[in-house]
Write a protein that holds these residues in place. Structure first.
Motif, short mmCIF file in Angstrom:
data_model
loop_
_atom_site.label_atom_id
_atom_site.label_comp_id
_atom_site.label_asym_id
_atom_site.label_seq_id
_atom_site.Cartn_x
_atom_site.Cartn_y
_atom_site.Cartn_z
N GLU A 26 8.60 2.26 3.82
CA GLU A 26 9.79 3.05 3.03
C GLU A 26 9.31 4.35 2.69
N ILE A 27 10.20 5.33 2.48
CA ILE A 27 9.74 6.61 1.98
C ILE A 27 10.49 7.01 0.56
N LYS A 28 9.96 7.57 -0.04
CA LYS A 28 10.64 8.19 -1.36
C LYS A 28 10.23 9.77 -1.62
N SER A 29 11.11 10.65 -1.42
CA SER A 29 10.61 11.89 -1.51
C SER A 29 11.66 12.86 -1.98
N GLU A 30 11.24 13.92 -2.68
CA GLU A 30 12.00 14.93 -3.33
C GLU A 30 11.47 16.13 -3.08
N ARG A 31 12.44 17.18 -2.45
CA ARG A 31 11.89 18.52 -2.20
C ARG A 31 10.99 19.21 -3.32
N ASN A 32 9.92 19.84 -3.04
CA ASN A 32 8.83 20.38 -3.69
C ASN A 32 8.31 19.43 -4.89
N LYS A 33 8.59 18.43 -4.56
CA LYS A 33 7.83 17.25 -5.59
C LYS A 33 6.92 16.20 -5.02
N GLY A 34 6.79 16.23 -3.63
CA GLY A 34 5.77 15.43 -2.81
C GLY A 34 6.58 14.21 -2.33
N SER A 35 5.96 13.33 -1.65
CA SER A 35 6.51 12.11 -1.01
C SER A 35 5.44 11.10 -1.32
N ILE A 36 6.20 9.79 -1.01
CA ILE A 36 5.39 8.50 -1.11
C ILE A 36 5.92 7.55 -0.06
N PHE A 37 5.02 7.15 0.89
CA PHE A 37 5.07 6.39 1.88
C PHE A 37 4.50 4.73 1.53
N CYS A 38 5.42 3.93 1.63
CA CYS A 38 4.66 2.60 1.26
C CYS A 38 5.13 1.73 2.30
N ILE B 143 0.80 -1.12 -0.08
CA ILE B 143 0.06 -0.15 -0.15
C ILE B 143 0.78 1.21 -0.19
N CYS B 144 0.40 2.21 -0.95
CA CYS B 144 1.37 3.41 -0.98
C CYS B 144 0.60 4.63 -0.60
N VAL B 145 0.88 5.67 0.01
CA VAL B 145 0.06 7.00 0.02
C VAL B 145 1.18 7.96 -0.73
N ALA B 146 0.75 8.59 -1.72
CA ALA B 146 1.48 9.79 -2.15
C ALA B 146 0.87 11.06 -2.36
N ASP B 147 1.65 12.18 -2.18
CA ASP B 147 1.22 13.38 -2.23
C ASP B 147 2.05 14.34 -3.27
N THR B 148 1.28 15.34 -3.48
CA THR B 148 2.19 16.38 -4.17
C THR B 148 2.61 17.52 -3.60
N GLY B 149 2.95 17.28 -2.09
CA GLY B 149 3.22 18.33 -1.19
C GLY B 149 4.76 18.87 -1.26
N ILE B 150 5.28 19.46 -0.14
CA ILE B 150 6.27 20.19 -0.15
C ILE B 150 7.65 19.30 -0.16
N GLY B 151 7.40 17.82 0.07
CA GLY B 151 8.54 16.97 -0.04
C GLY B 151 9.40 17.18 1.21
N PRO C 110 13.44 16.88 2.57
CA PRO C 110 14.72 16.82 2.20
C PRO C 110 15.38 15.55 2.45
N GLU C 111 16.57 15.15 1.65
CA GLU C 111 17.08 13.77 1.68
C GLU C 111 17.81 13.73 2.88
N GLU C 112 18.57 14.62 3.51
CA GLU C 112 19.29 14.60 4.55
C GLU C 112 18.75 14.29 5.79
N VAL C 113 17.25 14.71 5.81
CA VAL C 113 16.56 14.44 7.20
C VAL C 113 15.63 13.24 7.10
N GLN C 114 15.59 12.60 5.91
CA GLN C 114 14.56 11.45 5.88
C GLN C 114 14.98 10.53 6.80
N LYS C 115 16.04 10.11 7.08
CA LYS C 115 16.35 9.13 8.16
C LYS C 115 15.87 9.38 9.37
N ASN C 116 15.37 10.48 9.84
CA ASN C 116 14.99 10.99 11.23
C ASN C 116 13.63 11.37 11.39
#
Length: 499
Positions: free
Chosen positions: A475-487, A423-431, A433-439
């Protein structure tokens, strides 16, 4: 290892001595041959004239005198075994074998033809006979006026050379054998002197490896092994000192950990107590606000309704935060138990979206479901998974600007009604930053330093704790200003269709 090195060294010494002995034999043989050749030529130079003159004067008329001369010459030079006189045409005129019962050697075939060529030469030639028993010297007799009348052949026995070589061989090989024996004995004592302390070091090191540090390296030598023993002893002393220090530090840390654990339990208990105390009056306030907002206590003016709407939103947000604190306290205390049951994920998601429809509408955010009807039921704690979706969707709404979109997709990982559903929840939000995704799954963590987006930072922490309790990962895939995906994944229920 040392024994192998010394063995190879001894073998090398042995073959070196054999090679040296062979070289000495060769050099000595060559030296003896040169001496014999030199002596033979000297002897021939002195005797060829008298022999040939005596042959002319006495051989036919006074054979006794000629015979006495030849016998005296043979007696004078013990190495000389035969004297022969030849004409320049190669005809044998005299052979000293006539004076003896035995014959030394005869000239036949190729040897005779070769010697005839040598006889005709006006220079001396020195070689060996075909049977290898004699040195063969042919020396020309040139009369004072230059006439080459005769050639005299001297056969020198090689028995003297064989005797000298035999003696030399015995001496050299005796010395070689003695050197090898001495090298072997010295190697043995060297090996013993080296291996004994090494064996002691090895045994002591094994004792240390077994955990016994009350040992000493009893090596008294002042060489490299002694230095190694002193170094190892110093190392053992330092290890013992460090272990004592580590034990003290461990005791201190154990005590501090107990204190931290006690404080953590107090914190958890405090959170549980304070949130329980807040929930009851807050629920009452929330109920009355909803009651008034719906006009059940009389009509409201537009201004009153607008004020109540602000109060309603804030009371809902506060209620949500207190609920998160309650959930966090329960999860941290370990009191939460997972109750597994089968259910359809599509129906659960629809229920969650319905409960959050007001939030979607207020921010003008659209949503899309990509959940095929063929998705099989899953087995998990339905209430806890509902909370996972509520937290993920609430976060998606919070960080997605007006006019954005949230997509919920679901598919079977194995392409069949078994295995797991993703199951994945994706948005078109602010995203994020990669350096803080681990926290972002840490307790009370905000990746927004300005706190533009309200919250206490427990939503994703609770999501991860619930999925950890289900032994699933997020899992998380995210990019600044392009949204995030949580699976995340949930196991498929095999027992049949459930609601």
């Amino acid at each position: 290892m040392i024994s192998k090195v010394l063995l190879h060294t001894n073998i090398t010494i042995f073959f070196f001595m054999i090679g040296l002995a062979s070289l000495l034999l060769h050099l000595r043989t060559r030296e003896v041959e040169e001496t014999i050749e030199r002596d033979a030529k000297t002897f021939a130079t002195l005797t060829v004239g008298p022999i040939c003159e005596a042959y002319d004067n006495y051989y036919k008329s006074g054979y006794v005198k000629f015979r006495e001369l030849i016998i005296s010459l043979l007696s004078l030079n013990k190495k000389l075994d035969n004297i022969s006189i030849y004409s320049v045409e190669g005809k044998e005129l005299f052979n000293s074998d006539e004076l003896k019962r035995r014959k030394t050697t005869t000239l036949n075939g190729v040897q005779k033809e070769s010697n005839i060529e040598r006889i005709k030469k006006i220079s001396s030639t020195f070689t060996q006979t075909a049977d290898g028993k004699y040195y063969d010297l042919i020396f020309p007799y040139i009369e004072p006026w230059g006439w080459h009348r005769y050639s005299v052949r001297f056969l020198v026995s090689k028995e003297c050379l064989a005797h000298d070589i035999l003696v030399l061989r015995l001496v050299v090989f005796s010395l070689t054998f003695l050197a090898v024996v001495l090298a072997s004995l010295s190697s043995h004592f060297i090996v013993r002197a080296m291996t004994f302390p090494l064996e002691h070091l090895t045994a002591t090191a094994k004792t240390i490896a077994e955990g016994n540090l009350d040992v000493t390296f009893d090596v008294k030598s002042h060489d490299e092994i002694g230095t190694l023993a002193k170094t190892l002893q110093g190392m053992v002393t330092r290890i013992k000192r460090d272990m004592i220090s580590l034990k003290k530090q461990k005791d201190i840390l154990t005590q501090k950990n107990k204190e931290l654990e006690r404080l953590s339990n107090l914190k958890t208990q405090f959170l549980a107590n304070i949130t329980h105390e807040l929930v009851t009056p807050l629920t009452s306030v929330k109920g009355y606000i909803e009651y008034i907002y719906q006009g059940k206590m009389g009509p409201l003016s537009p201004t009153q309704k607008k004020g109540l709407e602000v109060a309603r939103k804030n009371i809902n947000r506060l209620h949500r935060q207190i609920t998160d604190l309650l959930d966090f306290a329960s999860l941290e205390s370990g009191k939460v138990k997972i109750s597994l049951s089968p259910f359809h994920i599509k129906k659960l998601i629809k229920d969650v979206i319905t409960s959050l429809s007001t939030s979607f509408r207020d921010k003008n955010i659209s949503y899309e479901e990509k959940i095929p009807d063929s998705i099989p039921p899953v087995i998990a704690d339905k209430e806890k998974i509902t909370q996972v979706f509520e937290n993920l969707l609430t976060n998606a709404v919070k960080y997605t600007p007006s006019g954005g979109k949230i997509t919920i997709s679901c598919y079977n990982l194995d392409g069949a009604p078994k295995g797991k559903v993703k199951i994945c929840v994706a948005d078109t939000g602010i995203g994020i930053p990669e350096e803080v995704q681990k926290n972002i799954f840490d307790d009370f963590y905000h990746f927004d330093p300005r706190h533009k987006y309200k919250g206490i930072g427990l939503g994703l922490s609770i999501v991860k704790s619930i999925l950890d309790a289900h032994k699933e990962e997020i899992e998380i895939k995210s990019e600044r200003n392009k949204g995030s995906i949580f699976c995340f994944t949930l196991p498929v229920y095999i027992g049949g269709s459930k609601g």
